[in-house]
Design a protein around this motif. Structure first.
Motif: not given
Length: 289
Positions: A78-80, A97-101, A160-162
């Motif tokens: 879901k974060l992708l 998105e904060v909730t998903e994190n 995000e980067h990794v």
């Protein structure tokens, strides 16, 4: 072991403990299948084209029902889609998105892998025993936004980067070291696998859990990228978190023996957050003629 490489035995020991605890690792031939095909050639960084040594995708099948049935994978996926691909474009993080994190962090903190990593870090004096504080540590080092391109807003994060990948000035692929993201982007025909990368005659095996590969993504080429295959997101988060928190160097490298692989683990620090993190496959005993 290759000459000149000194194995970090302490890290090897804890990483192998985490490897054995990773019950959510998927099995090659059962939960997914890969097709390695040809060996990719040399191309310089920044190139936009490469000879394709693989006519077919790397992943020929993945059991998506299995992925979706495991909480950490389901919340990870879901974060992708939460990020702007290009550096220089400020990220806008929504409440959803904060909730998903938070949901993802809550899920991985319940796994045996992350609980053992936390205990190890407590023992090293690098984390407090309070789980909420540990979660805040993880959130800061992985999800806190920072400037990667100084000309824009806060445009990047370690996660995000990794795990997701990003592009720099529309000329270069950065990061994208996660096998689930690789598969999903390949499935959408956004990513094109160009072949495996290997030293000498050290040809990889379809059952390997670590690969060096070459691919194109959004019209750009990554000459060589390394990634674990089949491992859970909590395993990757755990080992890179340990590397990051037990070192104060800007660039941390450590050679470890993990299962049947000898790896150079790399973590680059971006202030108090992760800049990049990846495994570099040095050699493997998982070879069959």
């Amino acid at each position: 072991m290759r000459r000149g490489q000194t194995v970090n035995q302490e890290l090897s020991n804890i990483f192998n403990e985490l490897w054995k605890l990773d019950v959510n690792r998927l099995s090659p031939g059962t939960h997914y299948n890969i097709s390695l095909q040809g060996k990719a050639g040399y191309i310089p960084q920044g190139s936009t084209s490469a000879v394709d040594h693989a006519s077919f995708p790397l992943f020929t099948s993945v059991d998506e029902a299995k992925l979706n049935s495991i909480t950490t994978y389901a919340r990870f996926m879901k974060l992708l889609d939460n990020y702007e691909r290009s550096t220089g474009v400020a990220e806008r993080v929504t409440a959803e998105e904060v909730t998903e994190n938070n949901s993802f962090l809550d899920a991985i903190l319940e796994t045996a892998v992350m609980k053992r990593a936390h205990r190890y870090l407590i023992g090293k004096g690098k984390s407090r025993s309070d789980q909420r504080r540990f979660k805040n540590q993880l959130n800061s080092m992985w999800f806190r936004l920072y400037h990667r391109d100084r000309n824009g807003g806060e445009d990047s994060s370690g996660f995000e980067h990794v795990f997701v990948g990003e592009t720099k000035f529309g000329r270069e692929i950065m990061g994208l070291h996660n096998w689930v993201q690789f598969y999903l982007q390949e499935k959408q025909e956004i990513l094109d696998y160009k072949g495996y990368k290997a030293r000498d005659n050290d040809v990889p095996n379809k059952d390997d859990h670590v690969l060096n590969v070459q691919f194109s993504w959004h019209g750009l080429v990554k000459p060589v990228a390394s990634a674990f295959v089949g491992v859970s997101p909590e395993f990757e988060m755990a080992i890179f978190t340990i590397l990051f928190l037990t070192s104060t160097e800007k660039t941390t490298t450590a050679v470890v023996n993990l299962d049947e692989y000898q790896l150079e683990m790399v973590v680059y620090r971006h202030g108090r957050s992760i800049g990049t993190a990846y495994p570099k496959l040095l050699s493997s005993n998982n070879r069959h003629v």
